[in-house]
Design an enzyme around this catalytic site. Structure first.
Site, PDB file in Angstrom:
ATOM      1  N   GLU A   1      -0.256  28.669  74.069  1.00 32.74           N
ATOM      2  CA  GLU A   1      -0.939  28.399  74.912  1.00 32.74           C
ATOM      3  C   GLU A   1      -0.103  27.252  75.762  1.00 32.74           C
ATOM      4  O   GLU A   1      -0.532  27.279  77.083  1.00 32.74           O
ATOM      5  CB  GLU A   1      -2.504  27.636  75.063  1.00 32.74           C
ATOM      6  CG  GLU A   1      -3.133  28.584  74.184  1.00 32.74           C
ATOM      7  CD  GLU A   1      -4.871  27.927  73.521  1.00 32.74           C
ATOM      8  OE1 GLU A   1      -5.821  27.515  74.849  1.00 32.74           O
ATOM      9  OE2 GLU A   1      -4.070  27.010  73.289  1.00 32.74           O
TER      10      GLU A   1
ATOM     11  N   TYR B   1      -7.024  34.523  81.774  1.00 34.79           N
ATOM     12  CA  TYR B   1      -4.889  34.344  82.700  1.00 34.79           C
ATOM     13  C   TYR B   1      -4.783  35.469  83.532  1.00 34.79           C
ATOM     14  O   TYR B   1      -3.652  35.299  83.964  1.00 34.79           O
ATOM     15  CB  TYR B   1      -4.109  33.541  81.676  1.00 34.79           C
ATOM     16  CG  TYR B   1      -4.955  32.258  80.903  1.00 34.79           C
ATOM     17  CD1 TYR B   1      -5.585  31.144  81.722  1.00 34.79           C
ATOM     18  CD2 TYR B   1      -5.303  32.685  79.517  1.00 34.79           C
ATOM     19  CE1 TYR B   1      -6.542  30.171  80.447  1.00 34.79           C
ATOM     20  CE2 TYR B   1      -5.716  31.258  78.893  1.00 34.79           C
ATOM     21  CZ  TYR B   1      -6.013  30.532  79.310  1.00 34.79           C
ATOM     22  OH  TYR B   1      -6.791  29.498  78.609  1.00 34.79           O
TER      23      TYR B   1
ATOM     24  N   ASP C   1     -18.674  26.568  75.216  1.00 31.07           N
ATOM     25  CA  ASP C   1     -18.622  28.187  74.994  1.00 31.07           C
ATOM     26  C   ASP C   1     -20.363  28.441  74.937  1.00 31.07           C
ATOM     27  O   ASP C   1     -20.024  28.076  73.721  1.00 31.07           O
ATOM     28  CB  ASP C   1     -17.459  28.341  74.548  1.00 31.07           C
ATOM     29  CG  ASP C   1     -16.158  28.311  75.575  1.00 31.07           C
ATOM     30  OD1 ASP C   1     -16.811  28.009  76.909  1.00 31.07           O
ATOM     31  OD2 ASP C   1     -15.195  28.393  75.588  1.00 31.07           O
TER      32      ASP C   1
ATOM     33  N   ARG D   1     -15.107  21.043  77.724  1.00 27.99           N
ATOM     34  CA  ARG D   1     -15.996  22.974  77.946  1.00 27.99           C
ATOM     35  C   ARG D   1     -16.893  23.349  76.874  1.00 27.99           C
ATOM     36  O   ARG D   1     -15.871  23.657  76.259  1.00 27.99           O
ATOM     37  CB  ARG D   1     -15.276  23.298  78.586  1.00 27.99           C
ATOM     38  CG  ARG D   1     -15.553  24.727  79.917  1.00 27.99           C
ATOM     39  CD  ARG D   1     -14.666  25.968  79.894  1.00 27.99           C
ATOM     40  NE  ARG D   1     -14.330  27.098  78.646  1.00 27.99           N
ATOM     41  CZ  ARG D   1     -13.305  26.966  78.965  1.00 27.99           C
ATOM     42  NH1 ARG D   1     -12.235  26.378  79.064  1.00 27.99           N
ATOM     43  NH2 ARG D   1     -12.775  27.817  77.457  1.00 27.99           N
TER      44      ARG D   1
ATOM     45  N   GLU E   1     -17.948  27.168  70.307  1.00 30.17           N
ATOM     46  CA  GLU E   1     -16.901  25.969  70.294  1.00 30.17           C
ATOM     47  C   GLU E   1     -17.466  25.059  71.682  1.00 30.17           C
ATOM     48  O   GLU E   1     -17.487  25.149  72.222  1.00 30.17           O
ATOM     49  CB  GLU E   1     -15.727  26.241  69.942  1.00 30.17           C
ATOM     50  CG  GLU E   1     -15.294  27.898  71.238  1.00 30.17           C
ATOM     51  CD  GLU E   1     -13.812  28.262  70.689  1.00 30.17           C
ATOM     52  OE1 GLU E   1     -13.141  27.489  70.504  1.00 30.17           O
ATOM     53  OE2 GLU E   1     -14.428  29.545  71.940  1.00 30.17           O
TER      54      GLU E   1
ATOM     55  N   ASN F   1     -14.060  22.428  73.646  1.00 30.13           N
ATOM     56  CA  ASN F   1     -12.695  22.547  73.633  1.00 30.13           C
ATOM     57  C   ASN F   1     -12.456  21.723  74.798  1.00 30.13           C
ATOM     58  O   ASN F   1     -12.837  21.161  75.747  1.00 30.13           O
ATOM     59  CB  ASN F   1     -12.590  23.846  75.159  1.00 30.13           C
ATOM     60  CG  ASN F   1     -12.911  25.414  74.876  1.00 30.13           C
ATOM     61  OD1 ASN F   1     -11.824  26.555  74.138  1.00 30.13           O
ATOM     62  ND2 ASN F   1     -13.875  25.548  74.810  1.00 30.13           N
TER      63      ASN F   1
ATOM     64  N   GLY G   1      -8.703  24.352  80.601  1.00 31.03           N
ATOM     65  CA  GLY G   1      -7.661  24.801  81.479  1.00 31.03           C
ATOM     66  C   GLY G   1      -7.768  23.833  83.050  1.00 31.03           C
ATOM     67  O   GLY G   1      -9.460  23.699  82.663  1.00 31.03           O
TER      68      GLY G   1
ATOM     69  N   SER H   1      -7.930  29.902  73.230  1.00 31.64           N
ATOM     70  CA  SER H   1      -7.931  30.426  74.441  1.00 31.64           C
ATOM     71  C   SER H   1      -8.037  32.056  73.930  1.00 31.64           C
ATOM     72  O   SER H   1      -7.116  32.722  73.963  1.00 31.64           O
ATOM     73  CB  SER H   1      -5.922  30.382  74.759  1.00 31.64           C
ATOM     74  OG  SER H   1      -6.330  29.426  75.900  1.00 31.64           O
TER      75      SER H   1
END
Length: 324
Positions: free
Chosen positions: A34, A226, A267, A265, A281, A283, A287, A160
């Protein structure tokens, strides 16, 4: 459930900037897959903090290149994604050196990055998460035998959506698992949940507005995150309000249950037939570009990228002052 937290008035925070100008290092890049995204996150964070008058130095870093830590600073902002930067290795180095830094500590980062260990923690907390198993080269046959398709196959410790795939045909399952095991040592096999992709950003100890992700791809993979220009993000989600509130509450519970701090974050997938949410998960360093999900949710709450960066730095500085 998590005790009710004091609601933060982010619009009030947005009207304030610190009167104290700080010396900061933003760490970006790193050795993971990443890397390019991390460089972009680092640039966005550095530019935002520089706009407030801080003395900001952006630097690359890796296990064999720790020169960036020699600079004397008030605070280090870690903007690395993936291995080394997000799995606790870098955080442990910062802790050993006694450096003030933003984000979760080394133990929480290591736990969140290990998808199998994190999912076990979710189960202990009573949070719904898809059924899973961990395959290695030694147990592949046993690991794949009990699954009905489709399933999700992905590395246990990666971000990612790298090397992540949805398997719908039986003849594809073993090769996919073998490939992930060969490259990463372990493979997570996870029940596939059809429905909506929802993410909830946590800032401080408050969940921000849930955000739905819509992509033309099979799931929100690396390309959708991305590269694609047609990925859509929507705060107006066609789900019951009480369900979205529950997802937000459980997101904070997951964040705190893993020991995370400052920001993250979380998800989710929501089965729209049963309206059952499933936690995927957490994070710990999501980002941080102007197009990323945490900054989008922060903007929804009234925080510019500069105010977001300042808020995160302030959390780290206050923690350091308290621990002295």
């Amino acid at each position: 459930m998590v005790p009710t937290k004091t609601v933060v008035d982010f619009t009030e925070i947005a009207r304030k900037t610190t009167s104290k100008k700080l010396t900061l290092t933003v760490l970006a890049g790193g050795p993971s897959g990443e890397r390019e995204v991390s460089l972009e996150s680092g640039r966005a964070v550095a530019e935002a903090l520089e706009s407030l008058g801080h003395d900001v130095h952006i630097a690359d870093i890796g296990p064999g290149n720790l020169g960036a830590l020699a600079r004397s600073v008030d605070c280090v902002f870690v903007a690395l994604h993936g291995r080394f930067g997000e799995d606790g290795q870098l955080q442990e180095i910062l802790e050993r050196r006694g450096l003030t830094y933003c984000g979760s500590g080394s133990a929480a980062c290591a736990l969140a990055m290990d998808k199998a260990a994190a999912k076990q923690r979710f189960i202990e907390l009573g949070l719904p998460t898809p059924r899973y198993d961990v395959a290695t080269t030694a147990n592949i046959q046993r690991a794949i035998a009990a699954w009905s398709l489709p399933v999700v196959v992905k590395p246990v410790c990666e971000g990612s959506s790298l090397d992540c795939s949805i398997i719908r045909a039986h003849h594809d399952l073993r090769p996919a698992v073998e490939q992930v095991c060969e490259k990463h040592g372990q493979c997570l096999i996870e029940e596939f949940i059809p429905g909506k992709e929802i993410t909830v950003s946590i800032l401080g100890e408050q969940p921000l507005a849930p955000l739905e992700i819509r992509t033309s791809r099979e799931f929100y993979d690396y390309q959708a995150k991305y590269v694609d220009d047609n990925t859509e993000y929507d705060f107006d989600i066609d789900l019951p309000a009480d369900l979205l509130t529950r997802i937000s509450e459980m997101s904070l519970e997951a964040h705190l249950g893993l020991g995370c701090r400052d920001f993250s974050r979380v998800d989710w997938r929501v089965d729209t037939a049963s309206l059952q949410p499933y936690l995927l998960e957490v994070n710990v360093i999501p980002g941080l570009t102007g197009h990323s999900l945490l900054p989008k949710a922060a903007a929804r709450a009234g925080l510019s990228m500069a105010a977001l960066g300042q808020f995160i730095v302030d959390l780290a500085m206050k923690r350091a002052a308290f621990n002295r």
